[in-house]
Design a protein around this motif. Sequence first.
Motif, PDB file in Angstrom:
ATOM      1  N   THR A  65      -2.214  -4.773  -6.987  1.00  0.00           N
ATOM      2  CA  THR A  65      -1.641  -5.655  -5.950  1.00  0.00           C
ATOM      3  C   THR A  65      -2.112  -7.100  -6.163  1.00  0.00           C
ATOM      4  O   THR A  65      -1.315  -8.042  -6.078  1.00  0.00           O
ATOM      5  CB  THR A  65      -2.032  -5.155  -4.538  1.00  0.00           C
ATOM      6  OG1 THR A  65      -1.571  -3.816  -4.400  1.00  0.00           O
ATOM      7  CG2 THR A  65      -1.425  -6.018  -3.442  1.00  0.00           C
ATOM      8  N   SER A  67       5.929  10.140  -1.504  1.00  0.00           N
ATOM      9  CA  SER A  67       4.995   9.076  -1.096  1.00  0.00           C
ATOM     10  C   SER A  67       5.722   7.929  -0.383  1.00  0.00           C
ATOM     11  O   SER A  67       6.823   7.540  -0.770  1.00  0.00           O
ATOM     12  CB  SER A  67       4.311   8.565  -2.370  1.00  0.00           C
ATOM     13  OG  SER A  67       3.651   7.369  -2.146  1.00  0.00           O
ATOM     14  N   ARG A  78       2.170   6.974  -9.766  1.00  0.00           N
ATOM     15  CA  ARG A  78       3.091   6.507  -8.718  1.00  0.00           C
ATOM     16  C   ARG A  78       4.447   7.231  -8.829  1.00  0.00           C
ATOM     17  O   ARG A  78       5.028   7.622  -7.820  1.00  0.00           O
ATOM     18  CB  ARG A  78       3.293   4.987  -8.819  1.00  0.00           C
ATOM     19  CG  ARG A  78       2.112   4.183  -8.362  1.00  0.00           C
ATOM     20  CD  ARG A  78       2.213   3.862  -6.858  1.00  0.00           C
ATOM     21  NE  ARG A  78       0.907   3.854  -6.240  1.00  0.00           N
ATOM     22  CZ  ARG A  78       0.446   4.818  -5.443  1.00  0.00           C
ATOM     23  NH1 ARG A  78       1.179   5.852  -5.137  1.00  0.00           N
ATOM     24  NH2 ARG A  78      -0.752   4.757  -4.918  1.00  0.00           N
ATOM     25  N   TRP A 130      -1.429   4.435 -13.990  1.00  0.00           N
ATOM     26  CA  TRP A 130      -1.107   4.114 -12.588  1.00  0.00           C
ATOM     27  C   TRP A 130       0.383   4.382 -12.334  1.00  0.00           C
ATOM     28  O   TRP A 130       0.747   5.012 -11.329  1.00  0.00           O
ATOM     29  CB  TRP A 130      -1.468   2.645 -12.308  1.00  0.00           C
ATOM     30  CG  TRP A 130      -1.144   2.209 -10.917  1.00  0.00           C
ATOM     31  CD1 TRP A 130      -1.906   2.424  -9.796  1.00  0.00           C
ATOM     32  CD2 TRP A 130       0.025   1.504 -10.482  1.00  0.00           C
ATOM     33  NE1 TRP A 130      -1.282   1.887  -8.691  1.00  0.00           N
ATOM     34  CE2 TRP A 130      -0.097   1.317  -9.088  1.00  0.00           C
ATOM     35  CE3 TRP A 130       1.151   1.007 -11.127  1.00  0.00           C
ATOM     36  CZ2 TRP A 130       0.864   0.655  -8.326  1.00  0.00           C
ATOM     37  CZ3 TRP A 130       2.121   0.351 -10.376  1.00  0.00           C
ATOM     38  CH2 TRP A 130       1.979   0.179  -8.989  1.00  0.00           C
ATOM     39  N   ARG A 170       0.839  -1.196   0.000  1.00  0.00           N
ATOM     40  CA  ARG A 170       0.000   0.000   0.000  1.00  0.00           C
ATOM     41  C   ARG A 170       0.874   1.246   0.000  1.00  0.00           C
ATOM     42  O   ARG A 170       2.063   1.183   0.333  1.00  0.00           O
ATOM     43  CB  ARG A 170      -1.017  -0.003   1.134  1.00  0.00           C
ATOM     44  CG  ARG A 170      -0.475  -0.248   2.488  1.00  0.00           C
ATOM     45  CD  ARG A 170      -1.608  -0.223   3.533  1.00  0.00           C
ATOM     46  NE  ARG A 170      -0.997  -0.281   4.846  1.00  0.00           N
ATOM     47  CZ  ARG A 170      -0.676  -1.410   5.449  1.00  0.00           C
ATOM     48  NH1 ARG A 170      -0.945  -2.566   4.883  1.00  0.00           N
ATOM     49  NH2 ARG A 170      -0.088  -1.399   6.625  1.00  0.00           N
ATOM     50  N   TRP A 171       0.265   2.336  -0.397  1.00  0.00           N
ATOM     51  CA  TRP A 171       0.992   3.597  -0.564  1.00  0.00           C
ATOM     52  C   TRP A 171       0.301   4.681   0.240  1.00  0.00           C
ATOM     53  O   TRP A 171      -0.928   4.642   0.422  1.00  0.00           O
ATOM     54  CB  TRP A 171       1.014   3.988  -2.051  1.00  0.00           C
ATOM     55  CG  TRP A 171       1.855   3.079  -2.898  1.00  0.00           C
ATOM     56  CD1 TRP A 171       3.162   3.260  -3.246  1.00  0.00           C
ATOM     57  CD2 TRP A 171       1.455   1.832  -3.505  1.00  0.00           C
ATOM     58  NE1 TRP A 171       3.598   2.206  -4.028  1.00  0.00           N
ATOM     59  CE2 TRP A 171       2.564   1.319  -4.206  1.00  0.00           C
ATOM     60  CE3 TRP A 171       0.259   1.102  -3.520  1.00  0.00           C
ATOM     61  CZ2 TRP A 171       2.522   0.126  -4.916  1.00  0.00           C
ATOM     62  CZ3 TRP A 171       0.213  -0.096  -4.223  1.00  0.00           C
ATOM     63  CH2 TRP A 171       1.338  -0.568  -4.916  1.00  0.00           C
ATOM     64  N   ASP A 183      -4.784   0.659  -7.099  1.00  0.00           N
ATOM     65  CA  ASP A 183      -3.799   0.007  -6.211  1.00  0.00           C
ATOM     66  C   ASP A 183      -4.185  -1.440  -5.880  1.00  0.00           C
ATOM     67  O   ASP A 183      -3.349  -2.351  -5.927  1.00  0.00           O
ATOM     68  CB  ASP A 183      -3.647   0.785  -4.896  1.00  0.00           C
ATOM     69  CG  ASP A 183      -2.899   2.096  -5.082  1.00  0.00           C
ATOM     70  OD1 ASP A 183      -2.256   2.280  -6.139  1.00  0.00           O
ATOM     71  OD2 ASP A 183      -2.971   2.940  -4.170  1.00  0.00           O
ATOM     72  N   GLU A 184      -5.473  -1.610  -5.548  1.00  0.00           N
ATOM     73  CA  GLU A 184      -5.904  -2.937  -5.089  1.00  0.00           C
ATOM     74  C   GLU A 184      -5.806  -3.980  -6.204  1.00  0.00           C
ATOM     75  O   GLU A 184      -5.308  -5.087  -5.990  1.00  0.00           O
ATOM     76  CB  GLU A 184      -7.345  -2.855  -4.613  1.00  0.00           C
ATOM     77  CG  GLU A 184      -7.496  -3.362  -3.199  1.00  0.00           C
ATOM     78  CD  GLU A 184      -8.885  -3.125  -2.667  1.00  0.00           C
ATOM     79  OE1 GLU A 184      -9.762  -3.944  -2.962  1.00  0.00           O
ATOM     80  OE2 GLU A 184      -9.074  -2.093  -1.978  1.00  0.00           O
ATOM     81  N   CYS A 218       5.823   3.886   0.674  1.00  0.00           N
ATOM     82  CA  CYS A 218       5.317   2.616   0.146  1.00  0.00           C
ATOM     83  C   CYS A 218       5.568   1.528   1.187  1.00  0.00           C
ATOM     84  O   CYS A 218       6.690   1.352   1.662  1.00  0.00           O
ATOM     85  CB  CYS A 218       6.036   2.287  -1.163  1.00  0.00           C
ATOM     86  SG  CYS A 218       5.619   0.664  -1.808  1.00  0.00           S
ATOM     87  N   PRO A 230      -3.025   7.091  -2.117  1.00  0.00           N
ATOM     88  CA  PRO A 230      -3.733   6.005  -2.818  1.00  0.00           C
ATOM     89  C   PRO A 230      -4.123   6.335  -4.256  1.00  0.00           C
ATOM     90  O   PRO A 230      -4.220   7.501  -4.629  1.00  0.00           O
ATOM     91  CB  PRO A 230      -4.991   5.794  -1.957  1.00  0.00           C
ATOM     92  CG  PRO A 230      -5.116   6.995  -1.106  1.00  0.00           C
ATOM     93  CD  PRO A 230      -3.814   7.727  -1.058  1.00  0.00           C
ATOM     94  N   HIS A 231      -4.315   5.281  -5.033  1.00  0.00           N
ATOM     95  CA  HIS A 231      -4.787   5.389  -6.421  1.00  0.00           C
ATOM     96  C   HIS A 231      -5.881   4.319  -6.582  1.00  0.00           C
ATOM     97  O   HIS A 231      -5.767   3.224  -6.000  1.00  0.00           O
ATOM     98  CB  HIS A 231      -3.619   5.127  -7.391  1.00  0.00           C
ATOM     99  CG  HIS A 231      -3.981   5.281  -8.836  1.00  0.00           C
ATOM    100  ND1 HIS A 231      -4.655   4.310  -9.540  1.00  0.00           N
ATOM    101  CD2 HIS A 231      -3.767   6.304  -9.702  1.00  0.00           C
ATOM    102  CE1 HIS A 231      -4.846   4.728 -10.785  1.00  0.00           C
ATOM    103  NE2 HIS A 231      -4.309   5.929 -10.908  1.00  0.00           N
TER     104      HIS A 231
END
Length: 261
Positions: free
Chosen positions: A157, A248, A239, A235, A145-146, A153-154, A250, A149-150
Amino acid sequence: MSGFDRTWLALREPVDARSRDKALLAGVTEAIGNASRRTVLDIGCGTGSTFRALSREVGKDVRWRLFDRDPHLLDEAARRHGHELELIQGDLNEIEALPLTDVGFVTASALFDLCSKEFVHRFVDRIAEAGIGLYAALSYDGQMRWSKPHPLDEVITAIFNAHQLSDKGFGVALGPAAWEFLADRLRENGYAVRIAGSPWIMTAAEADLQRLFLAGVMRAVFEYGELDEAEIGDWADFRHRMIDREGSLCHVGHQDVLALR
Ligand SMILES: C[S@@+](CC[C@H](N)C(=O)[O-])C[C@H]1O[C@@H](n2cnc3c(N)ncnc32)[C@H](O)[C@@H]1O
């Protein structure tokens, strides 16, 4: 070549070092100190990161044997520590040939998530038979996770975690499930097992590591083919902007396992 280049291993080493669980590190040091056989075998040693993390804490009478299949990484370990170490090139899949003579303890870092169920079974059987303890640090546990968020992300991942199951030279990899599978097999074989989280928190100071990590995630997601290139590109642009401009953070989850007889 193993595909693990020195730059990547060198960038991650300081983050690995501060992420390793300190109570488990103290437990390993004590266990190595108490072992009657005075050789520690570090498997999948790379350039010797685990040796560097532990060797100052354990007694000078401990002998270190480092084992890897990649001759370039072993050359670097030899350049840095040649006189202090025994270096062996070999393939861990040849489990019966694992050099366990005089070994009282086995260590490994960032290795077991590459391994298959079958390998873990064979490996645990082998060390259990010889009554040898194990410290297996820094297995990726599936969490990313960061701080910024974007929306993707999920899903990114989830795709990365699915890609982690591809064969890394041991058969279908356990990926994020490795640490738990390993811990269960060790318990079944009579070990007292301790587990602790060792998450990476990459800060703005680790921008280069964050960028390399992102490149690896993107490669995996492209290869998997579930998202289209434009989505992955958006994305990744987001990032990179967050790393460059916003500092950011991470978070990448890892787990350490210590198993004693
Ligand atoms: C992620 S790197 C970790 C290196 C080191 N332990 C560290 O923490 O920096 C994984 C290591 O496992 C080694 N490796 C992978 N498969 C192997 C195999 N079948 N036999 C021996 N070593 C292997 C690679 O060459 C690489 O050095």
